[in-house]
Design a protein around this motif. Structure first.
Motif, PDB file in Angstrom:
ATOM      1  N   HIS A   9      -6.985  32.789 -12.330  1.00  0.00           N
ATOM      2  CA  HIS A   9      -5.689  32.992 -12.967  1.00  0.00           C
ATOM      3  C   HIS A   9      -5.507  34.443 -13.414  1.00  0.00           C
ATOM      4  O   HIS A   9      -4.412  34.995 -13.315  1.00  0.00           O
ATOM      5  CB  HIS A   9      -5.511  32.048 -14.146  1.00  0.00           C
ATOM      6  CG  HIS A   9      -4.174  32.174 -14.794  1.00  0.00           C
ATOM      7  ND1 HIS A   9      -3.016  31.746 -14.200  1.00  0.00           N
ATOM      8  CD2 HIS A   9      -3.808  32.704 -15.974  1.00  0.00           C
ATOM      9  CE1 HIS A   9      -1.998  32.011 -14.986  1.00  0.00           C
ATOM     10  NE2 HIS A   9      -2.460  32.593 -16.082  1.00  0.00           N
ATOM     11  N   GLY A  16      -0.157  28.633 -10.163  1.00  0.00           N
ATOM     12  CA  GLY A  16      -0.238  27.397 -10.919  1.00  0.00           C
ATOM     13  C   GLY A  16      -1.420  26.576 -10.439  1.00  0.00           C
ATOM     14  O   GLY A  16      -2.281  27.060  -9.696  1.00  0.00           O
ATOM     15  N   GLU A  37      -5.255  20.922 -13.346  1.00  0.00           N
ATOM     16  CA  GLU A  37      -4.152  20.858 -14.308  1.00  0.00           C
ATOM     17  C   GLU A  37      -4.674  20.607 -15.716  1.00  0.00           C
ATOM     18  O   GLU A  37      -4.246  21.248 -16.677  1.00  0.00           O
ATOM     19  CB  GLU A  37      -3.165  19.757 -13.923  1.00  0.00           C
ATOM     20  CG  GLU A  37      -2.354  20.068 -12.691  1.00  0.00           C
ATOM     21  CD  GLU A  37      -1.529  18.884 -12.222  1.00  0.00           C
ATOM     22  OE1 GLU A  37      -1.756  17.744 -12.716  1.00  0.00           O
ATOM     23  OE2 GLU A  37      -0.667  19.083 -11.353  1.00  0.00           O
ATOM     24  N   MET A  40      -6.497  23.649 -17.050  1.00  0.00           N
ATOM     25  CA  MET A  40      -5.539  24.697 -17.379  1.00  0.00           C
ATOM     26  C   MET A  40      -4.844  24.393 -18.696  1.00  0.00           C
ATOM     27  O   MET A  40      -4.655  25.283 -19.531  1.00  0.00           O
ATOM     28  CB  MET A  40      -4.512  24.852 -16.259  1.00  0.00           C
ATOM     29  CG  MET A  40      -5.057  25.526 -15.025  1.00  0.00           C
ATOM     30  SD  MET A  40      -3.870  25.614 -13.689  1.00  0.00           S
ATOM     31  CE  MET A  40      -2.686  26.792 -14.347  1.00  0.00           C
ATOM     32  N   ARG A  41      -4.461  23.126 -18.903  1.00  0.00           N
ATOM     33  CA  ARG A  41      -3.820  22.724 -20.164  1.00  0.00           C
ATOM     34  C   ARG A  41      -4.757  22.969 -21.342  1.00  0.00           C
ATOM     35  O   ARG A  41      -4.350  23.466 -22.389  1.00  0.00           O
ATOM     36  CB  ARG A  41      -3.431  21.252 -20.116  1.00  0.00           C
ATOM     37  CG  ARG A  41      -2.005  20.996 -19.774  1.00  0.00           C
ATOM     38  CD  ARG A  41      -1.593  19.572 -20.059  1.00  0.00           C
ATOM     39  NE  ARG A  41      -2.552  18.561 -19.664  1.00  0.00           N
ATOM     40  CZ  ARG A  41      -2.623  17.976 -18.461  1.00  0.00           C
ATOM     41  NH1 ARG A  41      -1.767  18.321 -17.522  1.00  0.00           N
ATOM     42  NH2 ARG A  41      -3.510  17.069 -18.197  1.00  0.00           N
ATOM     43  N   GLY A  44      -4.839  26.515 -22.166  1.00  0.00           N
ATOM     44  CA  GLY A  44      -3.548  27.121 -22.451  1.00  0.00           C
ATOM     45  C   GLY A  44      -3.040  28.024 -21.341  1.00  0.00           C
ATOM     46  O   GLY A  44      -2.250  28.925 -21.578  1.00  0.00           O
ATOM     47  N   ILE A  45      -3.502  27.797 -20.116  1.00  0.00           N
ATOM     48  CA  ILE A  45      -3.094  28.605 -18.965  1.00  0.00           C
ATOM     49  C   ILE A  45      -1.874  27.968 -18.323  1.00  0.00           C
ATOM     50  O   ILE A  45      -1.841  26.768 -18.090  1.00  0.00           O
ATOM     51  CB  ILE A  45      -4.230  28.685 -17.921  1.00  0.00           C
ATOM     52  CG1 ILE A  45      -5.457  29.361 -18.521  1.00  0.00           C
ATOM     53  CG2 ILE A  45      -3.769  29.423 -16.676  1.00  0.00           C
ATOM     54  CD1 ILE A  45      -6.669  29.300 -17.631  1.00  0.00           C
ATOM     55  N   LYS A  46      -0.857  28.808 -18.041  1.00  0.00           N
ATOM     56  CA  LYS A  46       0.342  28.325 -17.369  1.00  0.00           C
ATOM     57  C   LYS A  46       0.656  29.234 -16.200  1.00  0.00           C
ATOM     58  O   LYS A  46       0.499  30.450 -16.286  1.00  0.00           O
ATOM     59  CB  LYS A  46       1.540  28.324 -18.320  1.00  0.00           C
ATOM     60  CG  LYS A  46       1.416  27.314 -19.429  1.00  0.00           C
ATOM     61  CD  LYS A  46       2.661  27.294 -20.280  1.00  0.00           C
ATOM     62  CE  LYS A  46       2.526  26.242 -21.374  1.00  0.00           C
ATOM     63  NZ  LYS A  46       3.723  26.161 -22.185  1.00  0.00           N
ATOM     64  N   GLY A  47       1.132  28.640 -15.122  1.00  0.00           N
ATOM     65  CA  GLY A  47       1.560  29.422 -13.976  1.00  0.00           C
ATOM     66  C   GLY A  47       2.981  29.922 -14.193  1.00  0.00           C
ATOM     67  O   GLY A  47       3.672  29.524 -15.128  1.00  0.00           O
ATOM     68  N   ASP A  48       3.424  30.817 -13.318  1.00  0.00           N
ATOM     69  CA  ASP A  48       4.777  31.354 -13.394  1.00  0.00           C
ATOM     70  C   ASP A  48       5.725  30.373 -12.731  1.00  0.00           C
ATOM     71  O   ASP A  48       5.578  30.053 -11.557  1.00  0.00           O
ATOM     72  CB  ASP A  48       4.829  32.700 -12.683  1.00  0.00           C
ATOM     73  CG  ASP A  48       6.198  33.333 -12.730  1.00  0.00           C
ATOM     74  OD1 ASP A  48       6.998  32.958 -13.600  1.00  0.00           O
ATOM     75  OD2 ASP A  48       6.449  34.215 -11.899  1.00  0.00           O
ATOM     76  N   LEU A  49       6.732  29.879 -13.462  1.00  0.00           N
ATOM     77  CA  LEU A  49       7.662  28.900 -12.920  1.00  0.00           C
ATOM     78  C   LEU A  49       8.880  29.535 -12.257  1.00  0.00           C
ATOM     79  O   LEU A  49       9.739  28.841 -11.744  1.00  0.00           O
ATOM     80  CB  LEU A  49       8.137  27.952 -14.028  1.00  0.00           C
ATOM     81  CG  LEU A  49       7.075  27.049 -14.613  1.00  0.00           C
ATOM     82  CD1 LEU A  49       7.652  26.220 -15.752  1.00  0.00           C
ATOM     83  CD2 LEU A  49       6.499  26.131 -13.557  1.00  0.00           C
TER      84      LEU A  49
END
Length: 68
Positions: A9, A16, A37, A40-41, A44-49
């Motif tokens: 990441h 994501g 998923e 990542m949750r 606290g990792i989030k992909g670019d939406l």
């Protein structure tokens, strides 16, 4: 595995769970998307939406202004 996901990441912040899972498979790890998923949750990792949701209503691409 969480450290591996964080490394991917950091190298590709827009990725994501789906793309991170693809990269882990390329590197020889077998992991389910739901596991990526969840990890990542937890981190606290989030992909670019942006690419998934498309342009916002006021953007130049959405309104067509700024094109010649």
């Amino acid at each position: 595995m969480p450290a591996h996901i964080r490394r991917i990441h950091q190298a590709n912040p827009g990725h994501g769970a789906r793309r991170i899972r693809q990269q882990t498979r390329r590197e020889g790890f077998t992991v389910a998307r739901c596991t990526v998923e969840r990890l990542m949750r937890q981190d606290g990792i989030k992909g670019d939406l942006g690419s998934v949701l498309g342009p916002c209503a006021g953007s130049v691409r959405a309104t067509g202004q700024g094109t010649s």
